[in-house]
Design an enzyme around this catalytic site. Structure first.
Site, PDB file in Angstrom:
ATOM      1  N   GLY A   9       0.827  -1.218   0.000  1.00 57.52           N
ATOM      2  CA  GLY A   9       0.000   0.000   0.000  1.00 57.52           C
ATOM      3  C   GLY A   9       0.848   1.248   0.000  1.00 57.52           C
ATOM      4  N   SER A  11       1.218   3.461  -2.511  1.00 57.84           N
ATOM      5  CA  SER A  11       0.885   4.480  -3.507  1.00 57.84           C
ATOM      6  C   SER A  11       0.456   5.807  -2.905  1.00 57.84           C
ATOM      7  CB  SER A  11      -0.207   3.947  -4.445  1.00 57.84           C
ATOM      8  OG  SER A  11      -1.230   3.340  -3.711  1.00 57.84           O
ATOM      9  N   ARG A  12      -0.009   5.792  -1.672  1.00 60.49           N
ATOM     10  CA  ARG A  12      -0.445   7.066  -1.058  1.00 60.49           C
ATOM     11  C   ARG A  12      -0.410   6.945   0.460  1.00 60.49           C
ATOM     12  NH1 ARG A  12      -6.338   6.062  -0.661  1.00 60.49           N
ATOM     13  NH2 ARG A  12      -6.628   4.123  -1.792  1.00 60.49           N
ATOM     14  N   VAL A  61      -3.743  -7.447  -1.889  1.00 59.74           N
ATOM     15  CA  VAL A  61      -3.290  -8.248  -0.746  1.00 59.74           C
ATOM     16  C   VAL A  61      -4.380  -9.175  -0.199  1.00 59.74           C
ATOM     17  CG1 VAL A  61      -1.516  -6.576  -0.056  1.00 59.74           C
ATOM     18  CG2 VAL A  61      -3.782  -6.470   1.023  1.00 59.74           C
ATOM     19  N   ASN A  87       1.357  -2.534   5.367  1.00 60.14           N
ATOM     20  CA  ASN A  87       0.693  -1.252   5.627  1.00 60.14           C
ATOM     21  C   ASN A  87      -0.675  -1.143   4.955  1.00 60.14           C
ATOM     22  OD1 ASN A  87       0.632   1.901   5.906  1.00 60.14           O
ATOM     23  ND2 ASN A  87       0.552   1.515   3.700  1.00 60.14           N
ATOM     24  N   TYR A 152     -12.894  -2.924  11.849  1.00 62.51           N
ATOM     25  CA  TYR A 152     -11.519  -2.397  11.805  1.00 62.51           C
ATOM     26  C   TYR A 152     -10.779  -2.699  13.122  1.00 62.51           C
ATOM     27  CZ  TYR A 152      -7.941   1.233  10.741  1.00 62.51           C
ATOM     28  OH  TYR A 152      -6.780   1.937  10.489  1.00 62.51           O
ATOM     29  N   LYS A 156      -7.422  -4.857  13.421  1.00 66.11           N
ATOM     30  CA  LYS A 156      -6.199  -4.231  13.938  1.00 66.11           C
ATOM     31  C   LYS A 156      -5.725  -4.913  15.223  1.00 66.11           C
ATOM     32  CE  LYS A 156      -5.399  -1.193  10.721  1.00 66.11           C
ATOM     33  NZ  LYS A 156      -4.277  -1.431   9.791  1.00 66.11           N
ATOM     34  N   ILE A 185      -3.893  10.127  11.774  1.00 68.11           N
ATOM     35  CA  ILE A 185      -2.858  10.646  10.872  1.00 68.11           C
ATOM     36  C   ILE A 185      -3.562  11.276   9.671  1.00 68.11           C
ATOM     37  CG2 ILE A 185      -0.780  10.067   9.527  1.00 68.11           C
ATOM     38  CD1 ILE A 185      -0.489   9.444  12.579  1.00 68.11           C
TER      39      ILE A 185
HETATM   40  P1  NDP Z   1      -4.757   5.290   2.493  1.00 65.67           P
HETATM   41  O1  NDP Z   1      -6.198   5.035   2.280  1.00 65.67           O
HETATM   42  O2  NDP Z   1      -4.225   6.667   2.325  1.00 65.67           O
HETATM   43  O3  NDP Z   1      -3.885   4.284   1.548  1.00 65.67           O
HETATM   44  C1  NDP Z   1      -4.172   2.917   1.552  1.00 65.67           C
HETATM   45  C2  NDP Z   1      -3.133   2.181   0.744  1.00 65.67           C
HETATM   46  O4  NDP Z   1      -3.445   0.767   0.771  1.00 65.67           O
HETATM   47  C3  NDP Z   1      -3.111   2.575  -0.727  1.00 65.67           C
HETATM   48  O5  NDP Z   1      -1.785   2.506  -1.189  1.00 65.67           O
HETATM   49  C4  NDP Z   1      -3.966   1.495  -1.399  1.00 65.67           C
HETATM   50  O6  NDP Z   1      -3.650   1.265  -2.774  1.00 65.67           O
HETATM   51  C5  NDP Z   1      -3.573   0.276  -0.565  1.00 65.67           C
HETATM   52  N1  NDP Z   1      -4.580  -0.785  -0.615  1.00 65.67           N
HETATM   53  C6  NDP Z   1      -5.897  -0.701  -0.254  1.00 65.67           C
HETATM   54  N2  NDP Z   1      -6.504  -1.888  -0.455  1.00 65.67           N
HETATM   55  C7  NDP Z   1      -5.568  -2.733  -0.954  1.00 65.67           C
HETATM   56  C8  NDP Z   1      -5.580  -4.090  -1.379  1.00 65.67           C
HETATM   57  N3  NDP Z   1      -6.683  -4.836  -1.334  1.00 65.67           N
HETATM   58  N4  NDP Z   1      -4.434  -4.625  -1.839  1.00 65.67           N
HETATM   59  C9  NDP Z   1      -3.299  -3.899  -1.899  1.00 65.67           C
HETATM   60  N5  NDP Z   1      -3.204  -2.611  -1.515  1.00 65.67           N
HETATM   61  C10 NDP Z   1      -4.332  -2.027  -1.048  1.00 65.67           C
HETATM   62  O7  NDP Z   1      -4.447   4.715   3.958  1.00 65.67           O
HETATM   63  P2  NDP Z   1      -3.517   5.308   5.130  1.00 65.67           P
HETATM   64  O8  NDP Z   1      -2.209   5.704   4.584  1.00 65.67           O
HETATM   65  O9  NDP Z   1      -4.298   6.277   5.919  1.00 65.67           O
HETATM   66  O10 NDP Z   1      -3.351   3.997   6.019  1.00 65.67           O
HETATM   67  C11 NDP Z   1      -2.249   3.112   5.857  1.00 65.67           C
HETATM   68  C12 NDP Z   1      -2.258   2.111   7.007  1.00 65.67           C
HETATM   69  O11 NDP Z   1      -2.193   2.811   8.254  1.00 65.67           O
HETATM   70  C13 NDP Z   1      -3.522   1.260   7.060  1.00 65.67           C
HETATM   71  O12 NDP Z   1      -3.203  -0.049   7.484  1.00 65.67           O
HETATM   72  C14 NDP Z   1      -4.359   1.978   8.104  1.00 65.67           C
HETATM   73  O13 NDP Z   1      -5.290   1.099   8.691  1.00 65.67           O
HETATM   74  C15 NDP Z   1      -3.283   2.423   9.057  1.00 65.67           C
HETATM   75  N6  NDP Z   1      -3.665   3.535   9.918  1.00 65.67           N
HETATM   76  C16 NDP Z   1      -4.038   4.755   9.386  1.00 65.67           C
HETATM   77  C17 NDP Z   1      -4.378   5.793  10.229  1.00 65.67           C
HETATM   78  C18 NDP Z   1      -4.764   7.133   9.733  1.00 65.67           C
HETATM   79  O14 NDP Z   1      -5.152   7.968  10.566  1.00 65.67           O
HETATM   80  N7  NDP Z   1      -4.676   7.429   8.447  1.00 65.67           N
HETATM   81  C19 NDP Z   1      -4.383   5.612  11.697  1.00 65.67           C
HETATM   82  C20 NDP Z   1      -3.976   4.310  12.135  1.00 65.67           C
HETATM   83  C21 NDP Z   1      -3.637   3.323  11.269  1.00 65.67           C
HETATM   84  P3  NDP Z   1      -4.340   2.189  -3.959  1.00 65.67           P
HETATM   85  O15 NDP Z   1      -3.845   3.595  -3.721  1.00 65.67           O
HETATM   86  O16 NDP Z   1      -3.832   1.639  -5.240  1.00 65.67           O
HETATM   87  O17 NDP Z   1      -5.810   2.073  -3.777  1.00 65.67           O
END
Ligand code: NDP
Length: 244
Positions: A9, A11-12, A61, A87, A152, A156, A185
């Site tokens: 994950g 890409s962003r 994934v 991630n 979720y 987690k 975040i």
């Molecule tokens: P984003 O929504 O910004 O990014 C999610 C990433 O996961 C993207 O790169 C997306 O790919 C990828 N992804 C989603 N589904 C799949 C899949 N089925 N297979 C492969 N890749 C996948 O998420 P965050 O950066 O906010 O979160 C990242 C991690 O941190 C997560 O595990 C989240 O639960 C955790 N987290 C986030 C918090 C927050 O406040 N943001 C707080 C606590 C934990 P694509 O771009 O191609 O769709």
């Protein structure tokens, strides 16, 4: 070269910061995108302009075969792997009384089974080489209950159990396995939260702000470094004091 790392994950959001930070610190990095190929390509370009090395491949994934193919491509592209950061994650928040089976399954399959699907492809390789480090991104939602997040929170919390058990399996081979539990975040995931609720959240956080993806990336970098060699099976919380 510091080593070769796989980040899921990337890409962003948090994953993209982890990829960029590691790559600019001298790691060779391979990350997956799921649907956002344009963002993945832009990140590769940005890293290359700054002198880093990164590769990207599509992978889902939630799918064991897709995960296997991704890890194989990453190993081929880099000629080995020294570290894994799980991630990739999603949210589908709603109260349990209206939660549909697909909301439950999508969240569990991405956030929990996805970590198994990727890690399973690498553990035998890490164990055989007696080398490797794993960081699993969980969440404060794995530590405390949050209304609207039964799916979720379950996923987690599951990651924390998975991490602790795998840490015990890897410890005698010198393979640290740890979790990072971010609080709120600033990413696309949290941009889905209505602004009024964001203000309430900030008021609740002792540091009165959301965390940055860079702060999570820096902690990941530390856990992947030699300096963190004696830390394993732990959950490092990064939440501005939210769960203090
Ligand atoms: P984003 O929504 O910004 O990014 C999610 C990433 O996961 C993207 O790169 C997306 O790919 C990828 N992804 C989603 N589904 C799949 C899949 N089925 N297979 C492969 N890749 C996948 O998420 P965050 O950066 O906010 O979160 C990242 C991690 O941190 C997560 O595990 C989240 O639960 C955790 N987290 C986030 C918090 C927050 O406040 N943001 C707080 C606590 C934990 P694509 O771009 O191609 O769709």
């Amino acid at each position: 070269m510091k080593g070769k790392a796989i980040v899921t994950g990337g890409s962003r959001g948090i994953g993209a910061s982890i990829v960029e930070t590691l790559a600019l610190e001298g790691w060779e990095v391979t990350f997956n995108y799921c649907s956002k190929r344009d963002l993945a390509d832009q990140l590769i370009e940005k890293i290359q302009e700054k002198g880093g090395t990164a590769h990207t491949f599509q992978a889902d994934v939630t799918d064991f075969e897709s995960s296997a193919q991704f890890v194989t491509k990453a190993r081929e592209a880099m000629g080995g792997v020294d570290a894994l950061v799980n991630n990739a994650g999603i949210t589908r928040d709603k109260s349990l009384f209206i939660m549909q089976p697909e909301d439950w399954n999508n969240v569990i399959n991405t956030n929990l089974t996805g970590y198994f699907n990727i890690t399973r492809q690498l553990v035998a390789y890490f164990f055989k080489n007696k080398k490797g480090r794993i960081v699993n991104i969980t969440s404060v939602s794995g530590l405390v209950g949050i209304a609207g997040q039964t799916n979720y929170c379950a996923a987690k919390a599951g990651i924390i159990g998975f991490t602790r058990a795998l840490a015990k399996e890897g410890a005698k081979l010198g393979i640290p396995v740890n979790c990072i539990a971010p609080g709120y975040i600033d990413t696309e995931m949290t941009s889905a939260i209505p602004e009024k609720h964001i203000q309430e959240i900030k008021a609740m956080i002792p540091m009165k702000r959301m965390g940055t993806t860079q702060e999570v990336a820096d902690l990941t970098s530390f856990l992947l470094s030699e300096k963190a060699g004696y830390i394993t099976g732990q959950v490092l919380t990064i939440d501005g004091g939210l769960t203090a």
